[in-house]
Design an enzyme around this catalytic site. Sequence first.
Site, PDB file in Angstrom:
ATOM      1  N   ASP A 139       0.760  -1.375  -0.034  1.00  0.00           N
ATOM      2  CA  ASP A 139      -0.259   0.007   0.131  1.00  0.00           C
ATOM      3  C   ASP A 139       1.314   0.905   0.834  1.00  0.00           C
ATOM      4  OD1 ASP A 139      -1.992  -1.727   0.323  1.00  0.00           O
ATOM      5  OD2 ASP A 139      -1.675  -1.431   2.074  1.00  0.00           O
ATOM      6  N   LYS A 140       0.267   2.243  -0.375  1.00  0.00           N
ATOM      7  CA  LYS A 140       0.910   3.874  -0.407  1.00  0.00           C
ATOM      8  C   LYS A 140       2.014   4.081   0.975  1.00  0.00           C
ATOM      9  CE  LYS A 140       0.052   8.672  -0.951  1.00  0.00           C
ATOM     10  NZ  LYS A 140      -0.622   9.452  -0.921  1.00  0.00           N
TER      11      LYS A 140
END
Length: 327
Positions: A139-140
């Site tokens: 995830d970011k």
Amino acid sequence: MTSTVEPRHAIVPESAAGRRLDAVLADLFPEYSRSRLSAWVKSGDVTVDGASVRGRDPVRGGETVTLSAVQETQTHAVAEDIPLDILYEDADVFVINKPAGLVVHPGAGNPDGTLVNALLHRDPSLELLPRAGIVHRLDKDTSGVMVVARNLPAHTALVEQLSNRQVHRQYLAVVVGALVSGGTANAAIDRHPRDRIRMAVREDGKDAVTHFRLRERFRNHTALECRLETGRTHQIRVHMQHLKHPIVGDPLYGGSFKLPKGASDEFIAELRGFKRQALHAEVLEFAHPVTGEPIRCSAPVPEDMQQLMAELRKDAVAHAGAERTRR
């Protein structure tokens, strides 16, 4: 960009007589996926004794199969000079330490400035691979170690290892609540029925298993070592929420912000200021996709998580002293 694969030749074994060509191709050229081989059959890049064929055609045994494929651009993105922290590199793979805040794939709202853009600058030939060679994502706002394939055989082998649960992925997570033991979260996950941005534990979801054990206990928080058996989207974040121990700072699954009793202003500021999920992919182990040699890479705990854990220790020590005084 296109690249022609060096023509490959193979003899169909007599024992394969009567089998479909597409099934035999998977045995003759295991370094390529079945879908890739099927596409090459349809495009005429696979011949049998010099003639075009169909995947469903049966083989007799003894034929010469020739693969003369052209790889077309698979990833359409602009190369950008974005620094990468390379933990390991050879002709077949990159292993990188992704910082928190770096988006992996371009998409709506993030057309550039992503890991894909950075990889294409480092190795332009990655545009010939699906997703620029990325076989799993973070995830970011999750930091840590990722592996990227640099050619189709490596990509196929790594995807197979992930599918067969042969890749060891270990994470550090700081969660809300003082756990007393480790355990296993075995709860299926799929898209949330109403909020399409979120994932959720669902009976009709996909199999998802996360093993966790205690790394360090604080007063109202716990540092966990998490190992993924499967790799569903947001898996650790969803499982920790499901166990009522959400990850600190998680904007999607963290729930309402709760302050521990008697916390100092400094400690409260640290908790309020931690704006991402406290989740870090610290260890990745896999078999090299070409040589089979074991590869183990680790990414150091980022500074923001180190600072968070330092404040949690200070809070625990301060209140342990106060508790002793009351006694």
